[in-house]
Motif scaffolding. Sequence first.
Motif, PDB file in Angstrom:
ATOM      1  N   ALA A 168     -23.395 -16.425 -28.870  1.00  0.00           N
ATOM      2  CA  ALA A 168     -24.453 -17.273 -28.286  1.00  0.00           C
ATOM      3  C   ALA A 168     -24.339 -17.300 -26.772  1.00  0.00           C
ATOM      4  N   ARG A 169     -23.131 -17.093 -26.273  1.00  0.00           N
ATOM      5  CA  ARG A 169     -22.804 -17.151 -24.838  1.00  0.00           C
ATOM      6  C   ARG A 169     -23.186 -18.509 -24.247  1.00  0.00           C
ATOM      7  N   VAL A 170     -22.633 -19.547 -24.847  1.00  0.00           N
ATOM      8  CA  VAL A 170     -22.852 -20.892 -24.315  1.00  0.00           C
ATOM      9  C   VAL A 170     -21.513 -21.600 -24.152  1.00  0.00           C
ATOM     10  N   GLY A 171     -21.212 -21.915 -22.929  1.00  0.00           N
ATOM     11  CA  GLY A 171     -20.021 -22.677 -22.613  1.00  0.00           C
ATOM     12  C   GLY A 171     -20.410 -23.835 -21.718  1.00  0.00           C
ATOM     13  N   ALA A 172     -19.412 -24.467 -21.130  1.00  0.00           N
ATOM     14  CA  ALA A 172     -19.699 -25.583 -20.230  1.00  0.00           C
ATOM     15  C   ALA A 172     -18.524 -25.803 -19.292  1.00  0.00           C
ATOM     16  N   ALA A 200     -21.886 -13.489 -33.664  1.00  0.00           N
ATOM     17  CA  ALA A 200     -20.644 -12.871 -33.187  1.00  0.00           C
ATOM     18  C   ALA A 200     -20.818 -12.221 -31.814  1.00  0.00           C
ATOM     19  N   TYR A 201     -19.678 -11.963 -31.157  1.00  0.00           N
ATOM     20  CA  TYR A 201     -19.694 -11.140 -29.950  1.00  0.00           C
ATOM     21  C   TYR A 201     -20.389  -9.823 -30.263  1.00  0.00           C
ATOM     22  N   THR A 202     -21.047  -9.269 -29.287  1.00  0.00           N
ATOM     23  CA  THR A 202     -21.587  -7.917 -29.423  1.00  0.00           C
ATOM     24  C   THR A 202     -20.736  -7.003 -28.537  1.00  0.00           C
ATOM     25  N   PRO A 203     -20.897  -5.680 -28.665  1.00  0.00           N
ATOM     26  CA  PRO A 203     -20.131  -4.798 -27.778  1.00  0.00           C
ATOM     27  C   PRO A 203     -20.418  -5.144 -26.308  1.00  0.00           C
ATOM     28  N   SER A 204     -19.412  -4.986 -25.469  1.00  0.00           N
ATOM     29  CA  SER A 204     -19.546  -5.392 -24.069  1.00  0.00           C
ATOM     30  C   SER A 204     -20.633  -4.626 -23.332  1.00  0.00           C
ATOM     31  N   ASN A 205     -20.869  -3.391 -23.721  1.00  0.00           N
ATOM     32  CA  ASN A 205     -21.929  -2.619 -23.052  1.00  0.00           C
ATOM     33  C   ASN A 205     -23.286  -2.813 -23.728  1.00  0.00           C
ATOM     34  N   PRO A 249     -28.467 -18.638 -21.632  1.00  0.00           N
ATOM     35  CA  PRO A 249     -29.478 -18.176 -22.586  1.00  0.00           C
ATOM     36  C   PRO A 249     -30.191 -19.303 -23.357  1.00  0.00           C
ATOM     37  N   THR A 250     -31.492 -19.136 -23.512  1.00  0.00           N
ATOM     38  CA  THR A 250     -32.331 -20.138 -24.169  1.00  0.00           C
ATOM     39  C   THR A 250     -31.973 -20.303 -25.645  1.00  0.00           C
ATOM     40  N   PHE A 251     -31.965 -19.199 -26.391  1.00  0.00           N
ATOM     41  CA  PHE A 251     -31.682 -19.302 -27.828  1.00  0.00           C
ATOM     42  C   PHE A 251     -30.308 -19.919 -28.064  1.00  0.00           C
ATOM     43  N   GLY A 252     -29.334 -19.465 -27.296  1.00  0.00           N
ATOM     44  CA  GLY A 252     -27.976 -19.975 -27.453  1.00  0.00           C
ATOM     45  C   GLY A 252     -27.903 -21.481 -27.240  1.00  0.00           C
ATOM     46  N   GLN A 253     -28.681 -21.976 -26.279  1.00  0.00           N
ATOM     47  CA  GLN A 253     -28.641 -23.414 -26.013  1.00  0.00           C
ATOM     48  C   GLN A 253     -29.336 -24.214 -27.117  1.00  0.00           C
ATOM     49  N   ILE A 254     -30.334 -23.618 -27.754  1.00  0.00           N
ATOM     50  CA  ILE A 254     -30.963 -24.299 -28.899  1.00  0.00           C
ATOM     51  C   ILE A 254     -29.927 -24.404 -30.026  1.00  0.00           C
ATOM     52  N   LEU A 255     -29.229 -23.289 -30.249  1.00  0.00           N
ATOM     53  CA  LEU A 255     -28.161 -23.288 -31.256  1.00  0.00           C
ATOM     54  C   LEU A 255     -27.115 -24.341 -30.907  1.00  0.00           C
ATOM     55  N   ALA A 256     -26.685 -24.333 -29.658  1.00  0.00           N
ATOM     56  CA  ALA A 256     -25.617 -25.232 -29.218  1.00  0.00           C
ATOM     57  C   ALA A 256     -26.016 -26.695 -29.414  1.00  0.00           C
ATOM     58  N   GLU A 257     -27.249 -26.998 -29.107  1.00  0.00           N
ATOM     59  CA  GLU A 257     -27.702 -28.384 -29.252  1.00  0.00           C
ATOM     60  C   GLU A 257     -27.680 -28.793 -30.720  1.00  0.00           C
ATOM     61  N   PRO A 317     -25.894 -12.002 -24.549  1.00  0.00           N
ATOM     62  CA  PRO A 317     -26.232 -12.860 -25.688  1.00  0.00           C
ATOM     63  C   PRO A 317     -26.802 -12.103 -26.898  1.00  0.00           C
ATOM     64  N   THR A 318     -26.356 -12.504 -28.070  1.00  0.00           N
ATOM     65  CA  THR A 318     -26.754 -11.872 -29.329  1.00  0.00           C
ATOM     66  C   THR A 318     -28.246 -12.028 -29.603  1.00  0.00           C
ATOM     67  N   PHE A 319     -28.723 -13.267 -29.578  1.00  0.00           N
ATOM     68  CA  PHE A 319     -30.141 -13.505 -29.898  1.00  0.00           C
ATOM     69  C   PHE A 319     -31.038 -12.751 -28.929  1.00  0.00           C
ATOM     70  N   GLY A 320     -30.697 -12.811 -27.661  1.00  0.00           N
ATOM     71  CA  GLY A 320     -31.501 -12.150 -26.637  1.00  0.00           C
ATOM     72  C   GLY A 320     -31.597 -10.652 -26.883  1.00  0.00           C
TER      73      GLY A 320
END
Lengths: 397, 397
Positions: free
Chosen positions: B243-247, A62-67, B270-278, A270-273
């Motif tokens: 995940a913060r992955v768009g295109a 999910a989205y995280t808080p913007s800050n 982001p690296t993790f997000g792109q693994i998820l996206a793939e 990013p959430t994972f990061g």
Amino acid sequence: MLSISQRGKEVSPSPIRKLVRFADEAKAKGTKVFHLNIGQPDILTPKAAIEKVQNADIQIVAYTPSNGVSSYRNALPRYYKKYNLNVKPDEIIVTSGASEGIFLTFLACLNEGDEVIVPEPFYANYNGFAEMANVRIKPIECSIDNGFALPTIQDFEKVISPTTKAILLCNPNNPTGCVYDEKTLRSLADLVKKNNMYLFVDEVYREFCYEEIDFFSVLAIAETQENVIVFDSISKRYSSCGARVGAIVTRNKLVLETLIKYAELRLSSPTFGQILAEALVDTPDSYMENVKKEYIGRRNLLYKRLSAMENVKCYLPQGAFYILAELPIKDSDHFCQWLLESFSTDNQTIMLAPATGFYSNRALGKRQVRIAYVLNETDLNKAMDCLEKALVIYNEK
Amino acid sequence: MLSISQRGKEVSPSPIRKLVRFADEAKAKGTKVFHLNIGQPDILTPKAAIEKVQNADIQIVAYTPSNGVSSYRNALPRYYKKYNLNVKPDEIIVTSGASEGIFLTFLACLNEGDEVIVPEPFYANYNGFAEMANVRIKPIECSIDNGFALPTIQDFEKVISPTTKAILLCNPNNPTGCVYDEKTLRSLADLVKKNNMYLFVDEVYREFCYEEIDFFSVLAIAETQENVIVFDSISKRYSSCGARVGAIVTRNKLVLETLIKYAELRLSSPTFGQILAEALVDTPDSYMENVKKEYIGRRNLLYKRLSAMENVKCYLPQGAFYILAELPIKDSDHFCQWLLESFSTDNQTIMLAPATGFYSNRALGKRQVRIAYVLNETDLNKAMDCLEKALVIYNEK
């Protein structure tokens, strides 16, 4: 005619990445390329933190808080405590890398056309961020002859104009490796206070100080809390560049409020990061001690090798993991491309960043290259063998 | 005086997030808040893809290529094939969410001061991206009376000026839920071609079409391949907002080259997000079918409940997961804040997004709110109970 924008045509390309396609072509031909162009460490990311990400119970990404995730913002002050800095969670805005932090801060603090003084050479992408935000970089020259030490306060004062609203430093410095001491930083803080300016400091290399000078953060200066904005990142210290997690730290409430509005526009980091970043806060000190030891070895090796090359000018960098060396060449862009396109020895070559992109006045970087010592000593030695040979062959032409 | 920037003072705050602190205060008092303000689905992210991230062998969380991880860019065409679109990996630039894609495209395609026509109401953050990029949104009004269908081509033609360089659509539309059919989109494509303009289409809700109209992507229009730029994201279709992955997808080579320069400035997604996206590319169709079924149920419920409320005007949205309803109120900002600050029933309240922020002309949104149907039917019913009661009490005051 359908066309791209004028600013798109003019945007400064990244000197660190613009030669990537020539590197790819060299690799396709079977040449091994030593990457000394980019600040991507080969050091392993702390395993325990990666495992935290991998064991996290995530049902919805999910989205995280913007800050920023609040548990991460609450954890970060523990990290700053190690530097005797008292930072509160509300003084932190998590960003997608320090890059985003710098860009959003330009928007929040500077009007279009405002000037930021930046000692040059400087991290090349500052040019691009300034262009994106429509602010102007006013460079102030440093010299390789004293290891790119900062100019005097009088030199800074001389370039302040009515539209000068900030000074931007990178400490420890990318691309020069120079580390600024407390006295210098306090004088600059006095200067910005006197002139109602901001002091932006990119401290992403904070951990990488190799000499007696202890790292000193401008966040420690009580008198200029309103003026100081620090950019931070987990990219370098924990070898986590791809996590895209940085931070803006400031005590200026109005700036924080404004930054949050911009942060909301891009929704969240990013959430994972951020899970990784939170786990990294508790990385044992031994990790960084080992990393530092490793980099000191590399730096010393690089300095020794470069010093032994004919007509190469260099200096012992005090921090970060770069050296800006002057080579017996006339056009660093041409030389760096030539290394990838036309040179190899034992089927190996090197990729360097031409220094032209690290200067506002590109001519100043024509004879210089940035070398990132992000490879182990064995590879670094091989890379220096390449450079040594390449310089001879290049100059025979 | 040290001050923030004028643009920082004026930047449009996100109507979706600006009431967050009132929601936090309500929660602190023990009130349950139903979040209908933000497009954060409660649907689970496909588990198999999360597991791919969690089982990935990662030693270093390194930068990825600025245009995206190549294995992900190579996988994405398989996804577009499902829509009979022939997209090549080189026509894709991976971005940190569609948000970044839109902002960078503004920079790459539009000069400062250029105009983009946007049918209003529109996704509120377009305002902010336009301000950040220094371009002007030229709104063209849609009406709730026909479910916010697009204005006629003649209406579009009328507002084109010499500085109008693009039309920006969101299809399916956030915040209205309107879906644009092939014929309409082809006429707009003709119009931009004739006028040497770009057609930007935000297709992040592509999957969410509930009526007979099949989703039609402007990428399918052969004649305007140079003009069309599509923004995409995994956020909504796979419930992966964090995940913060768009295109960005376009066939315009010059635009791609320019975008890559901007992408290099912010280094990488982001690296993790792109693994998820793939991993998500191979999500079985059954996942989306179930998601769609769920949203159709929610939409129908919401429509039924709203239609039954006195003096509430609404329509059956065809896509996305929002409805822009007109309420018997005079100031949606005040009403939405009041819901959080001063109202509760059975210790529950709702958070809505005031529609003022979705209009360039804020007055047009004074009586409207955006409701995101991102909760299950049980909660949605409770939320509508809240709204129904709240409207009565609010209007008694």
